[in-house]
Design an enzyme around this catalytic site. Sequence first.
Site, mmCIF file in Angstrom:
data_model
loop_
_atom_site.group_PDB
_atom_site.id
_atom_site.type_symbol
_atom_site.label_atom_id
_atom_site.label_comp_id
_atom_site.label_asym_id
_atom_site.label_seq_id
_atom_site.Cartn_x
_atom_site.Cartn_y
_atom_site.Cartn_z
ATOM 1 N N CYS A 2 0.848 -1.180 0.000
ATOM 2 C CA CYS A 2 0.000 0.000 0.000
ATOM 3 C C CYS A 2 0.893 1.244 0.000
ATOM 4 C CB CYS A 2 -0.937 0.091 1.193
ATOM 5 S SG CYS A 2 -2.030 -1.311 1.373
ATOM 6 N N ARG A 27 3.341 -0.300 -4.983
ATOM 7 C CA ARG A 27 3.124 -0.904 -3.663
ATOM 8 C C ARG A 27 1.750 -1.549 -3.527
ATOM 9 N NH1 ARG A 27 6.903 1.428 0.388
ATOM 10 N NH2 ARG A 27 5.602 0.442 1.938
ATOM 11 N N TRP A 74 -3.267 -2.282 -1.404
ATOM 12 C CA TRP A 74 -3.106 -3.722 -1.637
ATOM 13 C C TRP A 74 -4.046 -4.373 -0.647
ATOM 14 C CZ3 TRP A 74 -1.101 -8.123 0.983
ATOM 15 C CH2 TRP A 74 -0.812 -9.208 0.155
ATOM 16 N N ASN A 100 -1.944 1.520 6.427
ATOM 17 C CA ASN A 100 -1.275 0.329 5.884
ATOM 18 C C ASN A 100 -1.075 -0.626 7.048
ATOM 19 O OD1 ASN A 100 -1.047 1.674 3.518
ATOM 20 N ND2 ASN A 100 1.181 1.923 3.583
ATOM 21 N N GLY A 101 -1.287 -1.923 6.801
ATOM 22 C CA GLY A 101 -1.087 -2.899 7.877
ATOM 23 C C GLY A 101 -2.388 -3.617 8.190
ATOM 24 N N GLU A 481 15.200 -18.554 -9.098
ATOM 25 C CA GLU A 481 14.917 -17.147 -9.410
ATOM 26 C C GLU A 481 14.305 -17.018 -10.811
ATOM 27 O OE1 GLU A 481 14.603 -14.589 -7.758
ATOM 28 O OE2 GLU A 481 14.904 -12.898 -9.103
ATOM 29 N N LYS A 485 10.660 -15.360 -11.378
ATOM 30 C CA LYS A 485 10.429 -14.211 -12.262
ATOM 31 C C LYS A 485 9.314 -14.531 -13.242
ATOM 32 C CE LYS A 485 11.925 -11.677 -10.561
ATOM 33 N NZ LYS A 485 12.708 -11.566 -9.386
ATOM 34 N N GLU A 488 5.764 -14.864 -11.491
ATOM 35 C CA GLU A 488 5.157 -13.673 -10.886
ATOM 36 C C GLU A 488 4.710 -12.647 -11.911
ATOM 37 O OE1 GLU A 488 7.647 -11.509 -8.133
ATOM 38 O OE2 GLU A 488 9.391 -11.762 -9.407
ATOM 39 N N HIS A 504 14.087 -37.484 -9.146
ATOM 40 C CA HIS A 504 13.330 -37.923 -7.968
ATOM 41 C C HIS A 504 11.881 -37.435 -8.000
ATOM 42 C CE1 HIS A 504 16.938 -39.588 -6.268
ATOM 43 N NE2 HIS A 504 17.571 -38.436 -6.475
ATOM 44 N N LYS A 603 5.190 -4.311 -4.013
ATOM 45 C CA LYS A 603 6.644 -4.254 -3.982
ATOM 46 C C LYS A 603 7.230 -4.529 -2.612
ATOM 47 C CE LYS A 603 10.670 -3.539 -5.772
ATOM 48 N NZ LYS A 603 11.194 -4.675 -6.540
HETATM 49 C C1 F6R Z 1 10.305 -11.043 -6.392
HETATM 50 C C2 F6R Z 1 10.253 -10.074 -5.317
HETATM 51 C C3 F6R Z 1 9.925 -10.549 -3.943
HETATM 52 C C4 F6R Z 1 10.872 -9.879 -2.932
HETATM 53 C C5 F6R Z 1 10.465 -10.249 -1.502
HETATM 54 C C6 F6R Z 1 11.438 -9.685 -0.486
HETATM 55 O O1 F6R Z 1 10.640 -10.445 -7.599
HETATM 56 O O2 F6R Z 1 10.454 -8.915 -5.521
HETATM 57 O O3 F6R Z 1 9.997 -11.941 -3.853
HETATM 58 O O4 F6R Z 1 12.176 -10.297 -3.197
HETATM 59 O O5 F6R Z 1 9.177 -9.767 -1.252
HETATM 60 O O6 F6R Z 1 11.514 -8.299 -0.588
HETATM 61 P P1 F6R Z 1 12.716 -7.479 0.033
HETATM 62 O O7 F6R Z 1 13.963 -7.860 -0.707
HETATM 63 O O8 F6R Z 1 12.345 -6.040 -0.170
HETATM 64 O O9 F6R Z 1 12.809 -7.859 1.471
#
Ligand code: F6R
Length: 608
Positions: A2, A27, A74, A100-101, A481, A485, A488, A504, A603
């Site tokens: 948010c 966000r 969010w 937020n929260g 990773e 990517k 998501e 396995h 984010k």
């Molecule tokens: C994936 C992504 C998330 C963050 C995760 C941790 O692309 O962005 O998986 O890596 O939410 O976020 P931070 O690094 O800000 O603690």
Amino acid sequence: MCGIVGYVGSKEAAPLLIEGLKRLEYRGYDSAGVATLSNGAFTVRRSPGKLSNLIARLEGVSTPGTTGLGHTLWATHGRPTEGNAHPHTDCTGRIVVIHNGIFENFAERKASLLAAGHRFTSETDTEVFAHEVEAAFEGDLLAAVRTAVGRLSGAYALVVSSSEEPGVIVAARSGPPIVLGIGSGESYVASDPVALAPWTRDVVFLEDGDLARVDAAGFSICDADGRPLKRVPHRILWDAVAAEKWGYRHFMLKQIHEQPTALAETLGGKISLATGELSLESELLAPERVAAFDRVLLLACGTSWHSALIGKFLIEGMARLPVEVDYGSEFRYRRPVVDAATLTIGISQSGETADTVAALSEARRAGSPLLAVVNVAGSQIARMADAVVATHAGPEIGVASTKAFTTQLAVLYLLAAKLRESRGLGKGLTPGETAALAHLPKAASRALATEPRVEDLARQFHGARDFLFLGRGPHYPVALEGALKLKEISYIHAEGYPAGEMKHGPIALVDENLPVFVLAPHDNWREKTISNLREVKSRDGIAIVVTTREDAEIADAADEVLRLPETSPELQPILSVIPLQLFAYHVAVRRGCDVDQPRNLAKSVTVE
Ligand code: F6R
């Protein structure tokens, strides 16, 4: 998670709020809203969906006032409808609240407020707070907010305004971040300093438990009992232009392309390319402190957790210290064995991820010293740590993390070298390591040059239903990773697996419709990985191999080959992930997905 923006000054608030919210939309984008105060009355405008819906709604209508609050949501409570969008108001419309929260005891408090005659218009936990402030208000907004926060438990970043006290915003924090922006004859409040980038770089981060009263002349901060507190202002060095797209179609693409510069920025100042000397000046990393550590604990979430998995290879391999890696969200709910002989390293782009913050607090409680690897200066994790090693990646706006990941890996490499030095196993970096780091930004540029080939692969395979990513050693986390990517931002099911584990179980998935990315650089694992590649091929899977040299064996077994520049095995993951980031990006674009704001994500995840 948010976005919040607040303004109090002499300008019209609504356009400023919208401009700030645009910078925060990453966000959360389930709904958006603003409230402005003019002539003793609030105008509240809200819309479900993206900020563009709210902007369309504001066109041609008057939203007057020089004090205002804005939000991008969010959703956590209730569907993302207009009624559930923030700001929320009390029964009288004299109090507006953005939050937020999550308030954990909101249901119980709502029942009690309903019994006392309050009328609710939304399903949110936030609206409860507006009614709590209404119930407590006796002419002093700060005092009412103090009483109201005492009645609710949970996590909050709150901004509140009242028509009874025009020109004042009250902010409160317990968990999610809140930052005050200091202007000249005007003040700002935001959930992230990025929102304030065009207007001010002088900010004050509220600490947990802080309440602030903000007006055009400045601010004062107090604790829950009203005792005044002093907080040190920070100067944010990011340039506002770093948060713009600069002609790239999406922030994600821009951020992928910024990696060579970001890596150079991250390494610059931390090593001497002439002597290999490391300058990670921190008392925590001095030989006498490091001698007391018998292991390292790496805590993180998501992409940062993938960095931690690679960090384990680096620290164990270079510094010969045992390393444990855990998710922030898991660590906090087990009974971990941690003490003062454990060096805990928290890794986080935002520095605000609630699970990582909570896990680090847990480690701290057990007596472990904390080191933070963060991108956002002044963030909560940076502030709680005993030492900070910053990744200088610049703002990451696209939700999918890219340059934060590769710069985290660069920092973990330097940390591994520093721990090695402090343990008396070597002095600084070897000439070979120094040369590899010196070439890294250029090598990253060359890895980016695979883009046309990667785009072609995206054209061929964007219709696939599932993907598998395989790697061994430090390329197993790269496989994770690559899969993360892709899922998501393109919503395609993808799995990352250690290549040797495929037999396995996941091998059952392999058929002529399954594209399999195999990470097979020329390192110690190459031969074993090629055996796994052959296992994929003999079940008719489509093998896309990422490697580093001309290789007849690979060419023979693969359907597609992507060749990258070669660096040391420890640094190779930084290059190997780049075509996977580009692949996820181009597949998502072809599938018409919203690359920078993928569904259901945000984010920085400041709720549990
Ligand atoms: C994936 C992504 C998330 C963050 C995760 C941790 O692309 O962005 O998986 O890596 O939410 O976020 P931070 O690094 O800000 O603690």
